[in-house]
Structure formats: structure tokens, C-alpha cells
Write an enzyme that holds these catalytic residues in place. Sequence first.
Site, PDB file in Angstrom:
ATOM      1  N   LYS A 113      45.277  35.102  29.812  1.00 42.33           N
ATOM      2  CA  LYS A 113      44.672  35.646  31.039  1.00 42.33           C
ATOM      3  C   LYS A 113      43.446  34.806  31.396  1.00 42.33           C
ATOM      4  O   LYS A 113      42.506  34.696  30.610  1.00 42.33           O
ATOM      5  CB  LYS A 113      44.262  37.113  30.821  1.00 42.33           C
ATOM      6  CG  LYS A 113      43.411  37.697  31.964  1.00 42.33           C
ATOM      7  CD  LYS A 113      43.080  39.174  31.735  1.00 42.33           C
ATOM      8  CE  LYS A 113      42.062  39.689  32.745  1.00 42.33           C
ATOM      9  NZ  LYS A 113      41.677  41.101  32.530  1.00 42.33           N
TER      10      LYS A 113
ATOM     11  N   LYS B   5      33.888  47.338  39.993  1.00 44.38           N
ATOM     12  CA  LYS B   5      33.271  47.807  38.751  1.00 44.38           C
ATOM     13  C   LYS B   5      31.814  48.195  39.003  1.00 44.38           C
ATOM     14  O   LYS B   5      31.190  47.660  39.919  1.00 44.38           O
ATOM     15  CB  LYS B   5      33.265  46.659  37.718  1.00 44.38           C
ATOM     16  CG  LYS B   5      34.600  46.340  37.104  1.00 44.38           C
ATOM     17  CD  LYS B   5      34.477  45.195  36.113  1.00 44.38           C
ATOM     18  CE  LYS B   5      35.798  44.851  35.477  1.00 44.38           C
ATOM     19  NZ  LYS B   5      36.399  45.932  34.682  1.00 44.38           N
TER      20      LYS B   5
ATOM     21  N   ARG C  16      47.049  42.383  34.052  1.00 40.98           N
ATOM     22  CA  ARG C  16      48.493  42.578  33.891  1.00 40.98           C
ATOM     23  C   ARG C  16      49.263  41.986  35.069  1.00 40.98           C
ATOM     24  O   ARG C  16      50.411  41.558  34.920  1.00 40.98           O
ATOM     25  CB  ARG C  16      48.808  44.075  33.687  1.00 40.98           C
ATOM     26  CG  ARG C  16      48.398  44.955  34.830  1.00 40.98           C
ATOM     27  CD  ARG C  16      48.313  46.420  34.431  1.00 40.98           C
ATOM     28  NE  ARG C  16      47.065  46.738  33.735  1.00 40.98           N
ATOM     29  CZ  ARG C  16      46.751  47.948  33.272  1.00 40.98           C
ATOM     30  NH1 ARG C  16      47.585  48.959  33.412  1.00 40.98           N
ATOM     31  NH2 ARG C  16      45.599  48.147  32.651  1.00 40.98           N
TER      32      ARG C  16
END
Length: 529
Positions: free
Chosen positions: A291, A303, A377
Site C-alpha cells: 500500500k 480524519k 483496500r
Amino acid sequence: MAASIVKRVSRVKKLNVSHISARYKLLTGFRHFSTSKQWNKALVLGVYENESTDSIDFTGTARKFDEKADGKISQLLLTVKKPLKCGKTRTLHAVDPEFSSVLVTCIGKRGEGYDELETVDKGRESIRAAVAKAVLQLRELGENEIEVDSCGDTEASAEGCHLALFSYDDLKAEKSRKPTVRISCATRYSQDKNSMEKEWRKGAILAEGQNLSRRLMEMPANLLTPTKFAEIIKEQLADKCEVLVRDKDWAESMKMGSFLSVARGSVEPPVFLEIEYKGRQSDSPLALVGKGVTFDTGGISIKPSQGMDAMRGDMGGAACVAGSLLSVSKLQLPVHVKAFIPLCENMPSGSATKPGDVVTAMNGKTIQVDNTDAEGRLILADALCYSEQFNPSLILDMATLTGAIDVALGAGAAGVFTNSENMWNKLQKASVRSGDRVWRMPLFNHYTKKITECQLADLNNIGGSRSGGACTAAAFLKEFVNNKNWLHLDIAGVMSNNGDVAYLGKGMSGRPTRTVIEFINLMSKETNN
Ligand code: BES
Ligand code: ZN
Ligand code: ZN
């Protein structure tokens, strides 16, 4: 006050990327030494823990040095009554005309090895920690040429020293940087100097790989963009590996809609790196996937700002892949490796993906992106699909994927999700050697159900509740893998070191690079890689 601010600003301005790149080049790998420099020599010796107050249990090398110094080292150590305990040190001066300091470090009980509950080789870990402490103390004293006892495990000793001396101060003024220290193995009393030098070199190379990962992870995201990451990888690996730098158009042509949906919020163009190391001929390479989110703001599902700076390390998986490849190629392991690294930023903007958007991955599966902060992901989905095209014998991916793995395991171990008992056993064996632990986590259908229950598409990118967050993330990735030997390492919990690992300073850890190198080393002994 105002003047100093102006000065500071102009200094920051001067730090343009090419300037930093020049410094970076100089500071990667082993540093260069000028011959005019004055060397202050020091020696590190190991002793075992010993209850006796009238004898010292030296390592083989240390005993020889004590003999050379007419027993002065043992005499001085015995002048104080309390025996040395594991991890403690004593510094002696004027005992040997060759060395201004002789530092004695305690490496624990003689004969310590594998500890089943701790799943670690305690003997090796104690050596790493003991020599690490020793070289740092000597650096503090201004010593800059240090000969180090192999302590009965030359590789572990080399790892400990080289990992401990790492510091990321490329962006600091010269006077604030840690001084350069030259370290070598005390081989003069060894029966087989050549094999000792070889083991020392192996340990140093293992540490060098991890140190490259640490440096990449620590680099600020304004300097380490996807483009810059690719440039550095070319610099570091191109002489030993083939490095292909793919652009956005290529990713579009490959129908990597999931990867591109993350990149679209940023002005920095995405990059997809494909790296090949061919230490042997084979048509079933070992595939590594990492990643590479060079900064993760969370996107529109933004965030909280506190601690967000740590998200410059969200390319930790990519960094560990690069670090592993550096060591594997320097060690010239007889193995065929292909690495796949999707790189992008996760930013909120007018062009960013919105919660509820549906995107299509390379394998045709549709994904409802309910949370844009679950972006790792999404980029891995396409990278995993792409890696499958090369008939890999195994696929190992690494990703700072979930905060949930940190909740579960903290910095104690990287979480491993795998469909293969055999791969798990091999990886665990590797981690016992490296001391950088792994712990197996489940890939139950229970978790798959959480992400396949989706209103608009085949899959949802989040599990619906916070429960089992690392497991639902792994279940998501599983939807993009057919390979029977797949390992997913969630490394978010081990991303940074806050004093947990004694031989790593504070900051980005580069974990579990050495475990992966050892794993590849183990796999290189199998016939089909
Ligand atoms: N990069 C983060 C995970 C992370 C957290 C890495 C802490 C290192 C330290 C990842 O992209 C993320 O934000 N994951 C979310 C997933 C959630 C929205 C389902 C998380 O863990 O909160
Ligand atoms: Zn995220
Ligand atoms: Zn992330």
C-alpha cells in the site's frame, strides 16, 4: 522575532526537492568517510548474566580482549559488587591503548534461545538490544569508530548496531545531525574471519533494507509524492532490478477504477510501480504488493487533525516492499520476485470520491465506497488483481490498513491473514529469526458477509460496524485474490516505534521488513520460486 521568522521561512524555501534529493542520495546506504577525519576508536564487548561476584562470564571475543589487556577488564568489572544484568552496560576507559572506551554490555543468560510464549529467539533479541544500547552510548561520548563483539551471533549483532544508529535527520542543519559512526565486527580472534565477515555483512544488509523503509516512511509527504517515491526507488534499485513506472493513463487502460477512485481527489498524479528482481529463472515469481498512500487525510470522510501527520507513513507497505527488495537484491538471493506498488494521495477536494459512490475494480467487481478513509483496500484490490496475472507462486501484501489492528495487537506483532497454513508456518519461522513478530488473524466467512451485504454494489468498502475492523478489511481484500498462497500483513499497529523495540529509535519503524526478507530467503530454498 520577526527577523528570525523571515530567516526560517527563507531556509525552508531553499529546501527544494532537488536539494533534498542530493542530501538524500548522500545519506542513503552506507555513508562516505573522508580520510582526514579524526577517528576515536571504541570497543563493545559482551558478557553473559552471571550471579557470581568473583568471575565474569565473557563471550569468546571478550575473553580474548581481556587477556590482551592483562585481565584489566575483568578486574575493573569486579571492583563493583553488583553483577551486570541483561541490558545493562559499563563503560571503561584507559584499559587498552588501542581504544579510548571499552563498553561492556550484558547480553542476558548464556544459552537462551526460542521462547515459545513470546514466539521469539530471546538470545538474538538480547544481543540486538545490548549492542544497540552500547553503540548509542559510545556515539554520545563522541566515539566514531566502533569495533563490536559478534556476541556469538554475528548477524544479530550487526542488525542491532545498524538499526540503532539510524536517524532521519536529512532535513536538519549539519550541526543538529547525529554524528557519523563507522562500525565493524571484532573478528581478530575469530577462527573463521571470512564467514564472520559474511554474516556481519548479511546483518548489515538486513538492517539497511529496514532503514530504507524507515527513511521512506519518515519523509514528509510534500517531498515524498508518488512521483518522488518512484524516482527514489529507481535510484535505489535500478542497478539490480527492473523498475517500471506506470502512469494514470496506464492504470485507466488496465481498468483500475478502484485505485483511481482514491487518487482522483489529489492534484498529485498517481503512479503504479512494477519492480522485478530476477535472482533466478522461473515463470512463477513470488509477488509482493504494498500500500503506497503517500498521505491519507481520509478524503471526504476526513480524519481528525490530531496526529494526522503520522499519515505520511501510510505508504509503509510500499516502503517495506522496497526495503525488502533492496536487501534481497544486495544479498543476491536466488529467487524471482515481482513487486506491485500503487501510489497516490488520499485527499478531499471537488474531484474526490464521495461516500456512496460506486466504482469498478479491475476484476469487474463493483464497490460502494461508503467511507473514503477505507482507501487502502481500494488501491490494493486492483494491485492484487494485477499481480495475479503473473502466475505468482505466492502473493504477500503489506499495508498500514486499519486502526483496528492497532487496537487488537498494538506494536506487539503485525497481523497476518492467510489462506495457507504452510505460508503461515514459514512466515512465523522467519519472524522468530528476525525478532520482528507476526500473529495470525482469521479470514472467516463471518467477516466476508459484513462487506458483501451491500445496497448498491457487489461489495461495500466498510463492514458496517467497527467490530473486527482488521478482519473485515482482510475479507474485502480476499475478494480480489484467487492464489492459494496469499498472505496479507496489516502493519498499521507496528508502523511506528515508541520505545517498544529497544534497538529502534522513536519514529517510523520499517517493520516488518526483516521478517519479509527472511521469509523470502526461506522461500528461495524451495524449488519453484
Ligand atoms: N491508513 C489508515 C489506517 C491506519 C491507522 C494506519 C492508524 C496507521 C495508523 C486507513 O486508511 C484507515 O483510515 N482505515 C480506517 C478504516 C475504517 C474507515 C473502516 C480506520 O482504521 O479507521
Ligand atoms: Zn484511510
Ligand atoms: Zn490509509
